[in-house]
Design a protein around this motif. Structure first.
Motif, PDB file in Angstrom:
ATOM      1  N   LEU A 154      -4.864 -40.887 -26.887  1.00 38.33           N
ATOM      2  CA  LEU A 154      -4.788 -40.368 -25.514  1.00 38.33           C
ATOM      3  C   LEU A 154      -4.160 -41.391 -24.572  1.00 38.33           C
ATOM      4  O   LEU A 154      -3.345 -41.043 -23.708  1.00 38.33           O
ATOM      5  CB  LEU A 154      -6.182 -39.984 -25.024  1.00 38.33           C
ATOM      6  CG  LEU A 154      -6.803 -38.734 -25.667  1.00 38.33           C
ATOM      7  CD1 LEU A 154      -8.226 -38.534 -25.173  1.00 38.33           C
ATOM      8  CD2 LEU A 154      -5.957 -37.499 -25.352  1.00 38.33           C
ATOM      9  N   GLY A 155      -4.545 -42.653 -24.718  1.00 44.07           N
ATOM     10  CA  GLY A 155      -3.943 -43.686 -23.889  1.00 44.07           C
ATOM     11  C   GLY A 155      -2.452 -43.826 -24.126  1.00 44.07           C
ATOM     12  O   GLY A 155      -1.665 -43.983 -23.180  1.00 44.07           O
ATOM     13  N   THR A 156      -2.043 -43.742 -25.394  1.00 46.82           N
ATOM     14  CA  THR A 156      -0.622 -43.835 -25.712  1.00 46.82           C
ATOM     15  C   THR A 156       0.142 -42.640 -25.143  1.00 46.82           C
ATOM     16  O   THR A 156       1.258 -42.794 -24.631  1.00 46.82           O
ATOM     17  CB  THR A 156      -0.433 -43.909 -27.232  1.00 46.82           C
ATOM     18  OG1 THR A 156      -1.179 -45.022 -27.752  1.00 46.82           O
ATOM     19  CG2 THR A 156       1.033 -44.075 -27.587  1.00 46.82           C
ATOM     20  N   MET A 157      -0.447 -41.445 -25.223  1.00 49.07           N
ATOM     21  CA  MET A 157       0.190 -40.267 -24.647  1.00 49.07           C
ATOM     22  C   MET A 157       0.336 -40.403 -23.133  1.00 49.07           C
ATOM     23  O   MET A 157       1.375 -40.038 -22.563  1.00 49.07           O
ATOM     24  CB  MET A 157      -0.625 -39.017 -24.987  1.00 49.07           C
ATOM     25  CG  MET A 157      -0.576 -38.610 -26.450  1.00 49.07           C
ATOM     26  SD  MET A 157      -1.667 -37.216 -26.803  1.00 49.07           S
ATOM     27  CE  MET A 157      -0.987 -35.981 -25.688  1.00 49.07           C
ATOM     28  N   ARG A 158      -0.694 -40.926 -22.495  1.00 54.08           N
ATOM     29  CA  ARG A 158      -0.600 -41.123 -21.047  1.00 54.08           C
ATOM     30  C   ARG A 158       0.506 -42.119 -20.698  1.00 54.08           C
ATOM     31  O   ARG A 158       1.274 -41.901 -19.745  1.00 54.08           O
ATOM     32  CB  ARG A 158      -1.941 -41.630 -20.501  1.00 54.08           C
ATOM     33  CG  ARG A 158      -1.987 -41.791 -18.990  1.00 54.08           C
ATOM     34  CD  ARG A 158      -3.361 -42.258 -18.540  1.00 54.08           C
ATOM     35  NE  ARG A 158      -3.466 -42.299 -17.103  1.00 54.08           N
ATOM     36  CZ  ARG A 158      -3.084 -43.323 -16.339  1.00 54.08           C
ATOM     37  NH1 ARG A 158      -2.565 -44.404 -16.925  1.00 54.08           N
ATOM     38  NH2 ARG A 158      -3.215 -43.296 -15.034  1.00 54.08           N
TER      39      ARG A 158
END
Length: 384
Positions: A154-158
């Motif tokens: 999720l952090g990488t997608m953000r």
């Protein structure tokens, strides 16, 4: 509607979001740790309980700095969380602080650091289980691994979403700067070129025929007034000034007669010929066609020697507009195939970019006539 939007609940962002996350995690851990004390059945000595509270405050307080120092805060939170679970008898939710910090690392684009820290967490919990910790089993380790993978993902997608948004904003800003540069070149360059030609004519006539210089000076005054008006309009748009709507129509083929009249004092005879039934053009196509004709006439007045006639042909086809601007001037050593490259200008390059942006094509080179001259041809589709 505006009143409702003004009082709409907005999520905190920036430093406020960091403070909210730190306080939220601390409140969650504090409530969990305070429950045994309220029930008056503590299962650990008071010094250990005090150490646990200090670790909770330290881990949650570090979240306030998670955006500025994501990796350092996550490592510190990991150490504080590990110390808490190794010393405290209460299995509190302090792991949430580590998850929030790990998300910040991935969201800042530090994927390798996030994966490494996540791996350390899983390995550490696994070693504790093998060492005899009965509170954690294989299923719990598997679930923890899934949570950590999801948080990093999720952090990488953000991070990717924000990076894409920033790149898109930079691309749009670059395109807007190029568009403004083309408009300023077309508008100001055209009028300044006319002023230069008319000033030369006025100086030439001033000594021998002073009475004839008056017309050239009047044309200079008119061209400078138009250039100043166009410059003010462009700067007004850039500043986003709340002014009255302009009453002058936007540049387009409907104002082609004004363009022809502006170059008449230079001695050019501009003939406009329409091929096919004239039609209402899309605004972008209409503006591009006007700018192509304008820049072509500017190049004639600026670079051609002995030019007397310019023919402008407009072909209104079923799906596209065709343009042809041909003159009978002598360009001498100017590299006509490259436009005005030798003079340091960017007129033909700007025309090509403007037409290409609408899905069309533009070519420029020596004219087909017996005297040579210069020819600019373009085709612009109505829809792209």
């Amino acid at each position: 509607m505006a009143h409702d939007s003004a009082h709409r609940l907005r999520l905190p962002h920036g430093r406020a979001a960091d403070l909210a996350s730190a306080c939220g995690v601390f409140l969650l851990a504090a409530v969990w740790n305070a429950a045994p004390l309220i029930r008056e059945d503590p299962t650990e000595p008071w010094p250990v309980t005090l150490l646990g509270w200090l670790l909770i405050v330290a881990a949650c307080g570090a979240l306030y700095f998670r955006r500025r120092y994501p990796v350092a805060v996550t490592v510190f939170t990991l150490a504080a969380t590990a110390a808490y679970y190794l010393t405290s008898a209460y299995d509190g939710p302090l792991l949430v602080a580590l998850i929030v910090a790990l998300f910040s690392v991935a969201a800042e684009g530090r994927l390798r650091a996030a994966v490494a820290i996540g791996a350390v967490v899983v390995i550490g919990v696994g070693i504790g289980t093998l060492a005899g910790n009965g509170d954690v089993n294989g299923v719990a380790i598997f679930m923890l691994t899934g949570w950590l993978v999801a948080v990093v993902a999720l952090g990488t997608m953000r991070h990717g979403r924000f990076a894409f948004a920033e790149e898109e904003a930079r691309r749009r800003a670059t395109e807007e700067r190029l568009r403004i540069a083309r408009d300023l070149h077309d508008v100001i360059g055209h009028n300044i070129s006319l002023i230069n030609v008319q000033a030369s004519a006025a100086l030439h006539r001033l000594k021998k025929h002073p009475e004839q210089a008056e017309d050239a000076l009047a044309a200079i005054k008119q061209s400078s007034r138009e250039a100043l008006g166009e410059l003010r309009a462009t700067l007004g748009v850039l500043r986003q000034v709340d002014e009255e709507a302009p009453t002058k129509p936007a540049p387009g083929l409907a104002r082609l007669h004004e363009l022809v009249a502006s170059v008449k004092p230079t001695g050019l005879d501009v003939k406009v010929c329409n091929l096919g039934q004239a039609r209402v053009l899309p605004a972008a196509v209409d503006l591009a066609a006007f700018r192509v004709v304008q820049e072509s006439l500017t190049n004639v007045t600026r670079h051609a020697r002995g030019a007397t006639t310019v023919e402008v042909r407009l072909g209104f086809g079923e799906r596209e507009l065709s343009l042809a601007i041909e003159d009978d001037g002598d360009y001498g050593a100017v590299d006509r195939g490259a436009g005005n490259r030798n003079t340091g200008g960017s007129g033909i390059k700007g025309m090509r970019e403007r037409v290409a942006a609408l899905g069309g094509e533009l070519s420029a080179g020596p004219g087909p006539g017996p005297r040579g001259g210069f020819a600019v041809t373009a085709r612009i589709p109505y829809e792209d």
